[in-house]
Scaffold this motif. Structure first.
Motif, mmCIF file in Angstrom:
data_model
loop_
_atom_site.group_PDB
_atom_site.id
_atom_site.type_symbol
_atom_site.label_atom_id
_atom_site.label_comp_id
_atom_site.label_asym_id
_atom_site.label_seq_id
_atom_site.Cartn_x
_atom_site.Cartn_y
_atom_site.Cartn_z
ATOM 1 N N MET A 67 2.462 4.441 11.551
ATOM 2 C CA MET A 67 1.719 5.537 10.915
ATOM 3 C C MET A 67 2.644 6.365 10.017
ATOM 4 S SD MET A 67 -0.956 7.290 10.288
ATOM 5 C CE MET A 67 -2.240 6.927 11.465
ATOM 6 N N LEU A 68 3.862 6.630 10.491
ATOM 7 C CA LEU A 68 4.821 7.371 9.663
ATOM 8 C C LEU A 68 5.147 6.596 8.382
ATOM 9 C CD1 LEU A 68 7.329 8.790 12.308
ATOM 10 C CD2 LEU A 68 5.625 10.052 10.983
ATOM 11 N N LEU A 69 5.360 5.297 8.515
ATOM 12 C CA LEU A 69 5.626 4.472 7.333
ATOM 13 C C LEU A 69 4.410 4.433 6.413
ATOM 14 C CD1 LEU A 69 7.541 1.518 9.024
ATOM 15 C CD2 LEU A 69 8.474 3.069 7.298
ATOM 16 N N SER A 70 3.221 4.394 7.015
ATOM 17 C CA SER A 70 1.987 4.361 6.233
ATOM 18 C C SER A 70 1.829 5.631 5.402
ATOM 19 C CB SER A 70 0.787 4.180 7.167
ATOM 20 O OG SER A 70 -0.433 4.311 6.464
ATOM 21 N N LEU A 71 1.998 6.784 6.041
ATOM 22 C CA LEU A 71 1.861 8.054 5.329
ATOM 23 C C LEU A 71 2.945 8.204 4.269
ATOM 24 C CD1 LEU A 71 1.013 10.442 8.315
ATOM 25 C CD2 LEU A 71 -0.541 9.626 6.534
ATOM 26 N N THR A 72 4.166 7.805 4.624
ATOM 27 C CA THR A 72 5.274 7.898 3.663
ATOM 28 C C THR A 72 4.998 7.052 2.427
ATOM 29 O OG1 THR A 72 6.879 8.263 5.448
ATOM 30 C CG2 THR A 72 7.737 7.491 3.335
ATOM 31 N N GLY A 73 4.633 5.790 2.657
ATOM 32 C CA GLY A 73 4.373 4.897 1.531
ATOM 33 C C GLY A 73 3.153 5.320 0.725
ATOM 34 N N ARG A 92 21.604 5.417 -3.200
ATOM 35 C CA ARG A 92 21.880 5.947 -1.881
ATOM 36 C C ARG A 92 21.780 4.827 -0.849
ATOM 37 N NH1 ARG A 92 22.178 11.443 -2.198
ATOM 38 N NH2 ARG A 92 21.350 12.361 -4.115
ATOM 39 N N LEU A 93 21.993 5.205 0.431
ATOM 40 C CA LEU A 93 22.046 4.224 1.507
ATOM 41 C C LEU A 93 20.803 3.349 1.534
ATOM 42 C CD1 LEU A 93 23.331 3.082 4.091
ATOM 43 C CD2 LEU A 93 22.193 4.935 5.352
ATOM 44 N N GLN A 94 19.628 3.982 1.397
ATOM 45 C CA GLN A 94 18.385 3.210 1.478
ATOM 46 C C GLN A 94 18.287 2.186 0.359
ATOM 47 O OE1 GLN A 94 16.185 6.996 0.754
ATOM 48 N NE2 GLN A 94 14.870 5.703 -0.514
ATOM 49 N N ASN A 95 18.763 2.550 -0.849
ATOM 50 C CA ASN A 95 18.717 1.620 -1.975
ATOM 51 C C ASN A 95 19.706 0.477 -1.804
ATOM 52 O OD1 ASN A 95 18.671 4.705 -3.545
ATOM 53 N ND2 ASN A 95 16.831 3.446 -3.452
ATOM 54 N N LYS A 96 20.878 0.778 -1.242
ATOM 55 C CA LYS A 96 21.873 -0.264 -1.001
ATOM 56 C C LYS A 96 21.357 -1.281 0.008
ATOM 57 C CE LYS A 96 25.838 2.715 -2.038
ATOM 58 N NZ LYS A 96 27.057 3.362 -1.485
ATOM 59 N N ILE A 97 20.700 -0.781 1.057
ATOM 60 C CA ILE A 97 20.136 -1.688 2.060
ATOM 61 C C ILE A 97 18.992 -2.493 1.462
ATOM 62 C CG2 ILE A 97 18.844 -1.774 4.232
ATOM 63 C CD1 ILE A 97 20.506 0.575 5.204
ATOM 64 N N ALA A 98 18.128 -1.831 0.684
ATOM 65 C CA ALA A 98 16.963 -2.503 0.106
ATOM 66 C C ALA A 98 17.363 -3.606 -0.856
ATOM 67 C CB ALA A 98 16.070 -1.490 -0.602
ATOM 68 N N TRP A 106 15.179 10.963 5.189
ATOM 69 C CA TRP A 106 13.955 10.486 5.833
ATOM 70 C C TRP A 106 14.067 8.998 6.179
ATOM 71 C CZ3 TRP A 106 10.465 11.981 8.814
ATOM 72 C CH2 TRP A 106 9.229 11.357 8.940
ATOM 73 N N PHE A 107 14.732 8.238 5.335
ATOM 74 C CA PHE A 107 14.962 6.821 5.629
ATOM 75 C C PHE A 107 15.810 6.654 6.884
ATOM 76 C CE2 PHE A 107 17.997 3.269 5.174
ATOM 77 C CZ PHE A 107 17.118 2.207 5.283
ATOM 78 N N VAL A 108 16.854 7.464 7.024
ATOM 79 C CA VAL A 108 17.705 7.396 8.216
ATOM 80 C C VAL A 108 16.897 7.750 9.465
ATOM 81 C CG1 VAL A 108 19.714 8.404 9.363
ATOM 82 C CG2 VAL A 108 19.813 7.870 6.918
ATOM 83 N N ILE A 109 16.043 8.776 9.351
ATOM 84 C CA ILE A 109 15.205 9.172 10.489
ATOM 85 C C ILE A 109 14.252 8.038 10.874
ATOM 86 C CG2 ILE A 109 13.365 10.742 11.226
ATOM 87 C CD1 ILE A 109 14.704 12.905 9.511
#
Length: 331
Positions: free
Chosen positions: A236-242, A4-10, A312-315
């Motif tokens: 904080m959002l990235l922290s909780l997500t990860g 998906r988009l997030q994997n292509k960017i990563a 969620w990555f787009v958000i």
């Protein structure tokens, strides 16, 4: 699985260069600060990002060919405009990054004492800029003993020597300076060595435990710290997500990689608790916490393939752009 988009960017080879360009552009937006201080801050950030890149590659923190962890670090630093001029938080962040780089190498090493020495040496060097950084040394020992399983009596001795080394050199400098002044000014009337002579060292040593003597407060004036509040929110959002993602998906990684991520997660939890309890130390604690957030967050971006994670990555991306705009507006 479908990429998906997030994997292509990563996994794109252009992600890290793009992050470098964006960070540099945001770094040199008019900020009303000394350009020389911003230059030193930019160089410190670049060096820290390189250490993060080397740590990611050496420990294989991701199961994909990706530079998303160092790219995410750069973008978070870019939107944190209050960190652009060089400061104690940035210097401590660099020292902690080097310390983590070495402590992760102790895992499954036949003779980890040298890496242990460097781990605590850079913690001690960082504590010269901000004394309470030394309080993270028990956390590092915990990580070595519980997760990395590389702590021994010889390693404990190496860590103690490393922690004392910068302060021994400081004391030697004080003694050498006092002795030189005695030869230069032969009529000196005060004692050669007194409490006054060692006052800076004693004051610094007392500052190590200063957080324990301060009242724990939850007060945070959002109107006066709009940029800091915005960057704290996205981090904080990235922290909780990860954090949640890695606890759910850690079984997919090798044992060595899991132990490395658990080292980051332990530091992340300790630093977040400290930051929430004492927001007055935000300028010094936030860069350290940011450093420990990006590995698990990068793991989420690079290695999840669901449609929900893609949304969620787009958000998160849109929120990161919004935070960047907010920080530029308050300059």
């Amino acid at each position: 699985m479908k990429r998906r988009l997030q994997n292509k960017i990563a996994e794109s080879s252009a992600t890290l260069p793009t992050a470098c360009v964006l960070t540099t552009l945001l770094w040199w937006m008019p900020q009303g600060t000394d350009p020389l201080m911003s230059l030193f801050g930019w160089l410190t950030c670049a060096l820290t990002a390189y250490i993060v890149l080397e740590t990611t590659a050496k420990q294989a923190l991701l199961r994909a060919r990706s530079r998303i962890i160092s790219s995410l670090f750069l973008l978070l630093m870019a939107v944190s405009s209050f960190l652009h001029p060089i400061n104690t938080g940035s210097l401590c962040q660099l020292c902690l990054a080097i310390s983590i780089y070495y402590v992760l190498q102790t895992y499954d090493h036949p003779h980890p004492e040298a890496h242990t020495f460097h781990t605590f040496l850079f913690l001690a060097i960082g504590s010269l800029f901000w004394a309470p950084l030394l309080l993270l040394s028990p956390v590092m020992l915990w990580n070595q003993g519980v997760y990395l399983r590389s702590l021994s009596w010889s390693g404990l001795s190496a860590s103690l020597i490393a922690l004392l080394a910068p302060y021994v050199l400081w004391t030697t400098t004080i003694v050498g300076g006092a002795t030189a002044s005695l030869f230069i000014d032969s009529e000196i009337g005060a004692p050669l060595f007194s409490v006054t002579t060692f006052a800076p060292l004693l004051h610094h040593a007392a500052a190590i435990i200063e957080p324990f003597r301060e009242p724990f407060t939850w007060q945070w004036e959002m109107e006066n710290h709009r940029a800091e509040t915005a960057t704290f929110g996205i981090t904080m959002l990235l922290s909780l997500t990860g954090f949640i993602h890695y606890l759910r998906k850690s079984y997919d990684d090798k044992i060595r990689v899991r132990m490395c991520h658990y080292t980051f997660l332990t530091l992340q939890v300790i630093l977040l608790a400290w930051l929430v309890a004492q927001p007055a130390h935000f300028p010094d604690l936030y860069p350290l916490w940011l450093l420990t957030v990006v590995p698990a967050a990068g793991h989420f971006i690079a290695l999840t393939h669901t449609w929900l994670s893609n949304i969620w990555f787009v958000i998160l991306t849109l929120l990161l752009i919004a935070v960047g705009a907010i920080t530029l507006m308050v300059l």
